[in-house]
Design a protein around this motif. Structure first.
Motif, PDB file in Angstrom:
ATOM      1  N   VAL A 115       0.838  -1.209   0.000  1.00 31.52           N
ATOM      2  CA  VAL A 115       0.000   0.000   0.000  1.00 31.52           C
ATOM      3  C   VAL A 115       0.872   1.258   0.000  1.00 31.52           C
ATOM      4  N   PHE A 116       2.041   1.195   0.630  1.00 31.61           N
ATOM      5  CA  PHE A 116       2.959   2.346   0.662  1.00 31.61           C
ATOM      6  C   PHE A 116       3.324   2.816  -0.742  1.00 31.61           C
ATOM      7  N   THR A 117       3.481   1.854  -1.660  1.00 30.19           N
ATOM      8  CA  THR A 117       3.867   2.221  -3.035  1.00 30.19           C
ATOM      9  C   THR A 117       2.743   2.900  -3.801  1.00 30.19           C
ATOM     10  N   MET A 118       1.511   2.848  -3.252  1.00 33.51           N
ATOM     11  CA  MET A 118       0.411   3.560  -3.910  1.00 33.51           C
ATOM     12  C   MET A 118       0.552   5.075  -3.730  1.00 33.51           C
ATOM     13  N   PHE A 119       1.268   5.490  -2.698  1.00 31.59           N
ATOM     14  CA  PHE A 119       1.366   6.915  -2.393  1.00 31.59           C
ATOM     15  C   PHE A 119       2.743   7.502  -2.718  1.00 31.59           C
ATOM     16  N   PHE A 120       3.768   6.662  -2.769  1.00 27.79           N
ATOM     17  CA  PHE A 120       5.118   7.155  -3.025  1.00 27.79           C
ATOM     18  C   PHE A 120       5.766   6.285  -4.106  1.00 27.79           C
TER      19      PHE A 120
END
Length: 293
Positions: A115-120
């Motif tokens: 999920v972190f890669t969805m924002f950064f």
């Protein structure tokens, strides 16, 4: 005993129908206008374009299809879409399956990392340097590998698999099946709705993408059809002007507006034809995949 809707319910229902009709008109009008322009003869002024043109001509389509870069771009786009969709769906399913299991070690951490890669993200320049360093410039892999797995699609598939009963896996293990057999022979046949849904998303994304081709494909023979269309429609000019010049030397004159409209239709219609074949899976897949958290 029959149910009779109240006046407020009928008013709300009528408002919903009116809103949906308005959305349909707003959505379809640009498409129909471009279709009508592409079919209109060069003798019809743009101010007199109607749903059915007064004079219909297919000359602009013939000119577009004869343009060499359109054919090359089509081949590159088809290869990119088929290869990218197959690999993306396969890898997404293989990543989502373990993340859907409660006994998977540190499942919350790995899900949070996805999920972190969805924002950064790394950004355009680091991605470009990485692709160039790997020697992927002017290859289809430069268009497929950087976006191989979408975190959003992965979460949707994971949620769908979490809704499957654990008894299926337990029964298979009692019969001696391993994890690979359970995934490909038991889980995936049940996951047809969500597979069709994300396959459609990925295919549409690959078909419409042009920016990565602009960056990673420096040679004209490696560029996708959407990039060719963009140059004809927006940059205008050299391509459409050369096509117009070709036309003027031949039997029938075709205006640049007819050409641009025909180019848009030629690049849009193939992906629209895919929707009817996956429509029955689409709503079911997106509803089940989005409800369970």
């Amino acid at each position: 005993m029959s149910y009779r809707a109240s006046a407020v319910e009928r008013l709300v229902t009528g408002g919903i129908y009116a809103l949906m009709f308005l959305i349909c008109v707003v959505t379809l009008y640009p498409f129909l206008y471009i279709l009508s322009t592409s079919l209109a003869s060069s003798n019809v002024p743009l101010t007199q374009i109607q749903l059915i043109p007064p004079e219909i001509s297919l000359e602009s389509y013939r000119r577009v299809l004869e343009y060499p870069l359109i054919g090359i771009g089509y081949c590159n786009t088809i290869v990119r879409t088929v290869l990218g969709t197959f690999l993306s769906v396969l890898v997404t399913l293989m990543m989502a399956y373990p993340l859907s299991k409660k006994y998977f070690p540190h499942r919350t951490f790995w899900t949070g990392l996805v999920v972190f890669t969805m924002f950064f993200s790394g950004g355009i320049i680091p991605n470009y340097i990485l692709v160039r360093s790997l020697g992927l410039m002017n290859t289809v892999w430069a268009l497929v590998l950087p976006e191989l797995v979408s975190a959003f699609n992965l979460v949707i598939v994971r949620n769908f698999m979490m809704s499957l009963p654990d008894s299926l896996e337990e029964s298979a293990k009692i019969d001696g099946a391993n994890d690979i057999t359970i995934l490909f022979r038991i889980v995936l046949p049940i996951c047809k709705p969500i597979i069709a849904t994300i396959a459609l998303w990925v295919a549409v994304w690959h078909w419409n993408s042009w920016f990565d081709s602009l960056i990673y494909a420096t040679r004209a023979e490696n560029q996708v059809v959407q990039l060719v269309m963009r140059r004809i429609v927006l940059e205008g000019s050299q391509n459409s002007m050369s096509l117009s010049a070709q036309m003027n030397r031949q039997n029938e004159i075709v205006t640049p507006e007819n050409l641009k409209a025909a180019t848009i239709m030629v690049t849009t219609i193939p992906i629209l034809l895919v929707y009817p074949f996956v429509q029955k899976y689409f709503v079911k897949g997106i509803m089940i995949g989005s409800l369970k958290g």
